[in-house]
Motif scaffolding. Structure first.
Motif, PDB file in Angstrom:
ATOM      1  N   ALA A  78       0.275  -7.577  -4.094  1.00  0.00           N
ATOM      2  CA  ALA A  78      -0.720  -6.555  -4.420  1.00  0.00           C
ATOM      3  C   ALA A  78      -0.881  -6.365  -5.926  1.00  0.00           C
ATOM      4  CB  ALA A  78      -0.343  -5.235  -3.752  1.00  0.00           C
ATOM      5  N   LYS A  79       0.205  -6.508  -6.684  1.00  0.00           N
ATOM      6  CA  LYS A  79       0.097  -6.373  -8.137  1.00  0.00           C
ATOM      7  C   LYS A  79      -0.901  -7.373  -8.693  1.00  0.00           C
ATOM      8  CE  LYS A  79       2.812  -6.767 -12.395  1.00  0.00           C
ATOM      9  NZ  LYS A  79       4.165  -7.051 -12.964  1.00  0.00           N
ATOM     10  N   GLU A  80      -0.836  -8.617  -8.233  1.00  0.00           N
ATOM     11  CA  GLU A  80      -1.774  -9.644  -8.701  1.00  0.00           C
ATOM     12  C   GLU A  80      -3.199  -9.345  -8.254  1.00  0.00           C
ATOM     13  OE1 GLU A  80       1.137 -13.558  -9.113  1.00  0.00           O
ATOM     14  OE2 GLU A  80      -0.349 -13.481  -7.497  1.00  0.00           O
ATOM     15  N   VAL A  81      -3.363  -8.876  -7.019  1.00  0.00           N
ATOM     16  CA  VAL A  81      -4.711  -8.562  -6.533  1.00  0.00           C
ATOM     17  C   VAL A  81      -5.321  -7.436  -7.359  1.00  0.00           C
ATOM     18  CG1 VAL A  81      -6.025  -7.637  -4.591  1.00  0.00           C
ATOM     19  CG2 VAL A  81      -4.344  -9.448  -4.207  1.00  0.00           C
ATOM     20  N   ARG A  82      -4.540  -6.442  -7.696  1.00  0.00           N
ATOM     21  CA  ARG A  82      -5.056  -5.351  -8.544  1.00  0.00           C
ATOM     22  C   ARG A  82      -5.510  -5.891  -9.896  1.00  0.00           C
ATOM     23  NH1 ARG A  82      -0.215  -2.784  -6.693  1.00  0.00           N
ATOM     24  NH2 ARG A  82      -0.657  -1.466  -4.878  1.00  0.00           N
ATOM     25  N   GLN A  83      -4.755  -6.819 -10.451  1.00  0.00           N
ATOM     26  CA  GLN A  83      -5.139  -7.422 -11.730  1.00  0.00           C
ATOM     27  C   GLN A  83      -6.449  -8.191 -11.589  1.00  0.00           C
ATOM     28  OE1 GLN A  83      -1.626  -9.754 -12.543  1.00  0.00           O
ATOM     29  NE2 GLN A  83      -0.546  -8.057 -13.534  1.00  0.00           N
ATOM     30  N   MET A  84      -6.610  -8.896 -10.474  1.00  0.00           N
ATOM     31  CA  MET A  84      -7.856  -9.638 -10.235  1.00  0.00           C
ATOM     32  C   MET A  84      -9.051  -8.691 -10.131  1.00  0.00           C
ATOM     33  SD  MET A  84      -6.230 -12.287  -7.465  1.00  0.00           S
ATOM     34  CE  MET A  84      -7.772 -13.005  -6.874  1.00  0.00           C
ATOM     35  N   ILE A  85      -8.890  -7.623  -9.379  1.00  0.00           N
ATOM     36  CA  ILE A  85      -9.973  -6.657  -9.205  1.00  0.00           C
ATOM     37  C   ILE A  85     -10.320  -5.985 -10.530  1.00  0.00           C
ATOM     38  CG2 ILE A  85     -10.614  -4.471  -8.098  1.00  0.00           C
ATOM     39  CD1 ILE A  85      -8.876  -5.386  -5.686  1.00  0.00           C
ATOM     40  N   ASP A  86      -9.310  -5.603 -11.287  1.00  0.00           N
ATOM     41  CA  ASP A  86      -9.549  -4.981 -12.598  1.00  0.00           C
ATOM     42  C   ASP A  86     -10.302  -5.928 -13.523  1.00  0.00           C
ATOM     43  OD1 ASP A  86      -8.244  -2.703 -11.769  1.00  0.00           O
ATOM     44  OD2 ASP A  86      -6.353  -3.165 -12.810  1.00  0.00           O
ATOM     45  N   THR A  87      -9.949  -7.207 -13.481  1.00  0.00           N
ATOM     46  CA  THR A  87     -10.625  -8.195 -14.326  1.00  0.00           C
ATOM     47  C   THR A  87     -12.077  -8.363 -13.903  1.00  0.00           C
ATOM     48  OG1 THR A  87      -8.537  -9.380 -14.654  1.00  0.00           O
ATOM     49  CG2 THR A  87     -10.564 -10.564 -15.180  1.00  0.00           C
ATOM     50  N   ALA A  88     -12.330  -8.427 -12.604  1.00  0.00           N
ATOM     51  CA  ALA A  88     -13.700  -8.564 -12.112  1.00  0.00           C
ATOM     52  C   ALA A  88     -14.573  -7.410 -12.594  1.00  0.00           C
ATOM     53  CB  ALA A  88     -13.712  -8.641 -10.593  1.00  0.00           C
ATOM     54  N   ARG A  89     -14.025  -6.200 -12.543  1.00  0.00           N
ATOM     55  CA  ARG A  89     -14.796  -5.030 -12.981  1.00  0.00           C
ATOM     56  C   ARG A  89     -15.001  -5.033 -14.494  1.00  0.00           C
ATOM     57  NH1 ARG A  89     -11.552  -0.899  -8.907  1.00  0.00           N
ATOM     58  NH2 ARG A  89     -12.711  -1.495  -7.013  1.00  0.00           N
ATOM     59  N   ARG A  90     -13.964  -5.376 -15.225  1.00  0.00           N
ATOM     60  CA  ARG A  90     -14.067  -5.399 -16.685  1.00  0.00           C
ATOM     61  C   ARG A  90     -15.049  -6.460 -17.163  1.00  0.00           C
ATOM     62  NH1 ARG A  90     -10.958  -8.591 -19.830  1.00  0.00           N
ATOM     63  NH2 ARG A  90      -9.367  -8.798 -18.190  1.00  0.00           N
ATOM     64  N   CYS A  91     -15.059  -7.594 -16.499  1.00  0.00           N
ATOM     65  CA  CYS A  91     -15.922  -8.704 -16.912  1.00  0.00           C
ATOM     66  C   CYS A  91     -17.279  -8.697 -16.220  1.00  0.00           C
ATOM     67  CB  CYS A  91     -15.210 -10.028 -16.657  1.00  0.00           C
ATOM     68  SG  CYS A  91     -13.672 -10.224 -17.592  1.00  0.00           S
ATOM     69  N   ASP A  92     -17.477  -7.767 -15.287  1.00  0.00           N
ATOM     70  CA  ASP A  92     -18.747  -7.613 -14.575  1.00  0.00           C
ATOM     71  C   ASP A  92     -19.161  -8.907 -13.873  1.00  0.00           C
ATOM     72  OD1 ASP A  92     -21.000  -6.253 -13.635  1.00  0.00           O
ATOM     73  OD2 ASP A  92     -22.221  -6.843 -15.372  1.00  0.00           O
ATOM     74  N   VAL A  93     -18.233  -9.441 -13.062  1.00  0.00           N
ATOM     75  CA  VAL A  93     -18.518 -10.638 -12.277  1.00  0.00           C
ATOM     76  C   VAL A  93     -18.179 -10.363 -10.815  1.00  0.00           C
ATOM     77  CG1 VAL A  93     -18.185 -12.276 -14.159  1.00  0.00           C
ATOM     78  CG2 VAL A  93     -16.211 -11.562 -12.779  1.00  0.00           C
ATOM     79  N   THR A  94     -18.673 -11.224  -9.948  1.00  0.00           N
ATOM     80  CA  THR A  94     -18.440 -11.095  -8.515  1.00  0.00           C
ATOM     81  C   THR A  94     -17.128 -11.760  -8.134  1.00  0.00           C
ATOM     82  OG1 THR A  94     -20.816 -11.068  -8.062  1.00  0.00           O
ATOM     83  CG2 THR A  94     -19.362 -11.624  -6.224  1.00  0.00           C
ATOM     84  N   LEU A  95     -16.336 -11.048  -7.337  1.00  0.00           N
ATOM     85  CA  LEU A  95     -15.056 -11.562  -6.846  1.00  0.00           C
ATOM     86  C   LEU A  95     -14.975 -11.292  -5.356  1.00  0.00           C
ATOM     87  CD1 LEU A  95     -12.064 -12.573  -7.233  1.00  0.00           C
ATOM     88  CD2 LEU A  95     -11.470 -10.159  -7.635  1.00  0.00           C
ATOM     89  N   ILE A 108      -5.816  -3.693   0.650  1.00  0.00           N
ATOM     90  CA  ILE A 108      -5.047  -3.119   1.757  1.00  0.00           C
ATOM     91  C   ILE A 108      -4.311  -4.218   2.517  1.00  0.00           C
ATOM     92  CG2 ILE A 108      -5.232  -1.953   3.999  1.00  0.00           C
ATOM     93  CD1 ILE A 108      -7.623  -0.387   2.787  1.00  0.00           C
ATOM     94  N   THR A 109      -4.984  -5.330   2.758  1.00  0.00           N
ATOM     95  CA  THR A 109      -4.369  -6.434   3.509  1.00  0.00           C
ATOM     96  C   THR A 109      -3.152  -6.980   2.781  1.00  0.00           C
ATOM     97  OG1 THR A 109      -6.481  -7.040   4.548  1.00  0.00           O
ATOM     98  CG2 THR A 109      -4.762  -8.729   4.484  1.00  0.00           C
ATOM     99  N   ILE A 110      -3.257  -7.215   1.479  1.00  0.00           N
ATOM    100  CA  ILE A 110      -2.111  -7.778   0.766  1.00  0.00           C
ATOM    101  C   ILE A 110      -0.998  -6.737   0.627  1.00  0.00           C
ATOM    102  CG2 ILE A 110      -2.793  -7.258  -1.614  1.00  0.00           C
ATOM    103  CD1 ILE A 110      -1.328 -10.605  -0.348  1.00  0.00           C
ATOM    104  N   GLU A 111      -1.343  -5.457   0.557  1.00  0.00           N
ATOM    105  CA  GLU A 111      -0.305  -4.419   0.541  1.00  0.00           C
ATOM    106  C   GLU A 111       0.464  -4.402   1.862  1.00  0.00           C
ATOM    107  OE1 GLU A 111      -2.237  -1.184  -2.613  1.00  0.00           O
ATOM    108  OE2 GLU A 111      -2.631  -0.967  -0.451  1.00  0.00           O
ATOM    109  N   ILE A 112      -0.244  -4.598   2.963  1.00  0.00           N
ATOM    110  CA  ILE A 112       0.417  -4.700   4.269  1.00  0.00           C
ATOM    111  C   ILE A 112       1.337  -5.915   4.305  1.00  0.00           C
ATOM    112  CG2 ILE A 112       0.006  -5.212   6.714  1.00  0.00           C
ATOM    113  CD1 ILE A 112      -2.547  -3.476   6.488  1.00  0.00           C
ATOM    114  N   ILE A 113       0.856  -7.041   3.797  1.00  0.00           N
ATOM    115  CA  ILE A 113       1.667  -8.259   3.792  1.00  0.00           C
ATOM    116  C   ILE A 113       2.898  -8.081   2.908  1.00  0.00           C
ATOM    117  CG2 ILE A 113       1.688 -10.673   3.033  1.00  0.00           C
ATOM    118  CD1 ILE A 113      -1.198 -10.884   4.044  1.00  0.00           C
TER     119      ILE A 113
END
Length: 331
Positions: free
Chosen positions: A102-119, A310-315
C-alpha cells in the motif's frame, strides 16, 4: 480518430494478450517496447511490428514518441517504473498487483495527481460487460448476505519449487506469491461491488521460499454481509463464484474470466445475464484507459485509485497474517 501511442514494459505472454486486445481499438497505436536486454526487445518488436525499442524505462518515458505506457514487469518494479513514467508526463496502465504494498500504491497515486496524468490498474475482469451486468444484477437480489469467489490454479512452476528450484512466481524479492498473482482477482471485484470490509481473517500456507501458496480469507462487512475467497497456486478448483442475496443468487463460472453469468430469482426463473461480447477480453481495459486519457479524466470509476488502494491494503493484511513479507516492505 486520434490515436494514443503506447510503449510497453515487459515482454511476457500477458503483454501479448494486452496488445491483441488493444489492437481491437482503432485508437491504440503500439510504438515502443522496453526490455532490459536489447535482444529481447528486438525480438518482441519483430514479433509485434513495433518500430522502436528501449532498454531503459526512463529513456522510453523521455521519448516524445510515446503518450502512455503499459507496465507488465514483475510486481516489485511496478511502483518505480510507473512513477518514472508519470514524472515524465506519461499516462500509466499498470498490471495487477498494482505494486508491492500500500505504501507504494499511495506513492503512485500521489505522483499521478501531482503530474496530472492518468493512472489505472489493469484489472481486466471488472471492466468487462459481464461484470457490468453483475453490478446491475446485484441491485435485484435484495440485501446481499454472502460473496464467495474462488480462483485456484496449480502452477507448473510449483513442481520446480518442490524440486528445490525457486522460479520468479514464488520469489518474495519480486513481490510474488499466490495472493499477489491470483488471489487479487477474487478480492478486487469484491471491493468494486461492496467497498472496504470491516475485518479480514486469513489462513493459508507459507512456502519455504517465503511466499504464500494458497489462502482462505473471510471478510466481515458489518451490515450482514460476509465474504469468503479461496485462492491457490498449489491446487486446482472448479468451484464457481456466488453472490447470494435475500431475493436471488448470482452465479459466475469464474471470477477471473467470466464466461457465464446467471441470476436465479428466489421466487422466479433463472435468467442468463451474460451479455454478448464482441471483443477480446483485454480490449475493455485498454478502451477504458484510452477513454480516460481522451476525456481528461485521471482515474477510472470502477478500477479507481480508491479501489486499488483498498485492495492492496487488504492484501497487505493477508500477508501479515500469513507471515509473508517482501524486501519492498522494508524500504
Amino acid at each position: 480518430m486520434k490515436k494514443v501511442r503506447f510503449g510497453v514494459v515487459g515482454t511476457n505472454f500477458i503483454t501479448d494478450w494486452v496488445i491483441a486486445g488493444g489492437r481491437e481499438d482503432e485508437r491504440f497505436e503500439l510504438v515502443a517496447v522496453c526490455s532490459r536486454q536489447d535482444e529481447t526487445a528486438q525480438a518482441f518488436a519483430a514479433k509485434h511490428s513495433i518500430p522502436h525499442t528501449f532498454t531503459s524505462v526512463e529513456a522510453m518515458a523521455e521519448s516524445p514518441l510515446v503518450d502512455a505506457v503499459y507496465i507488465a514487469s514483475p510486481n516489485a518494479f511496478h511502483a518505480r517504473q510507473s512513477i518514472a513514467c508519470m514524472e515524465r508526463g506519461k499516462h500509466v496502465l499498470c498490471e495487477k498487483a498494482f505494486a508491492s504494498n500500500a505504501k507504494e500504491v499511495r506513492q503512485m497515486i500521489d505522483t499521478a495527481r501531482r503530474c496530472d496524468v492518468t493512472l489505472m490498474e489493469a484489472m481486466k475482469p471488472t471492466l468487462t460487460p459481464a461484470f457490468g451486468a453483475v453490478r446491475e444484477a446485484v441491485k435485484q437480489i435484495g440485501d446481499v448476505r454472502q460473496y464467495f469467489a474462488c480462483y485456484c490454479q496449480y502452477s507448473s512452476r510449483y513442481d520446480k519449487l518442490k524440486e528445490g528450484v525457486v522460479l520468479n512466481a514464488f520469489t518474495p524479492e519480486l513481490s510474488n506469491g499466490a495472493v499477489m498473482d491470483i488471489g487479487v482477482y477474487t478480492i478486487y471485484p469484491m471491493v468494486a461491488l461492496f467497498g472496504r470490509p470491516q475485518s479480514v481473517k486469513a489462513s493459508g500456507v507459507k512456502l519455504y521460499s517465503g511466499v504464500d501458496g494458497h489462502g482462505n480469507v473471510v471478510f466481515e462487512y458489518g451490515n450482514g454481509l460476509t465474504a469468503t475467497v479461496l485462492y491457490s497456486k498449489i491446487s486446482d478448483s472448479q468451484l464457481p463464484t456466488e453472490i447470494q442475496g435475500e431475493n436471488g443468487i448470482i452465479t459466475l463460472d469464474r471470477i477471473n474470466i467470466i464466461g457465464s453469468a446467471t441470476l436465479k430469482h428466489r421466487k422466479g426463473k433463472t435468467e442468463n445475464i451474460m451479455p454478448q461480447t464482441l471483443h477480446n477480453e483485454y480490449y475493455y481495459e485498454v478502451a477504458e484507459f484510452i477513454n480516460l486519457i481522451q476525456t481528461g479524466r485521471r482515474e477510472s470509476e470502477i478500477n479507481s485509485h480508491a479501489n486499488s488502494l483498498i485492495t492492496i491494503e487488504i492484501i497487505d493484511e493477508i500477508r501479515q497474517q500469513l507471515g509473508v513479507s517482501f524486501p519492498a516492505d522494508f524500504v
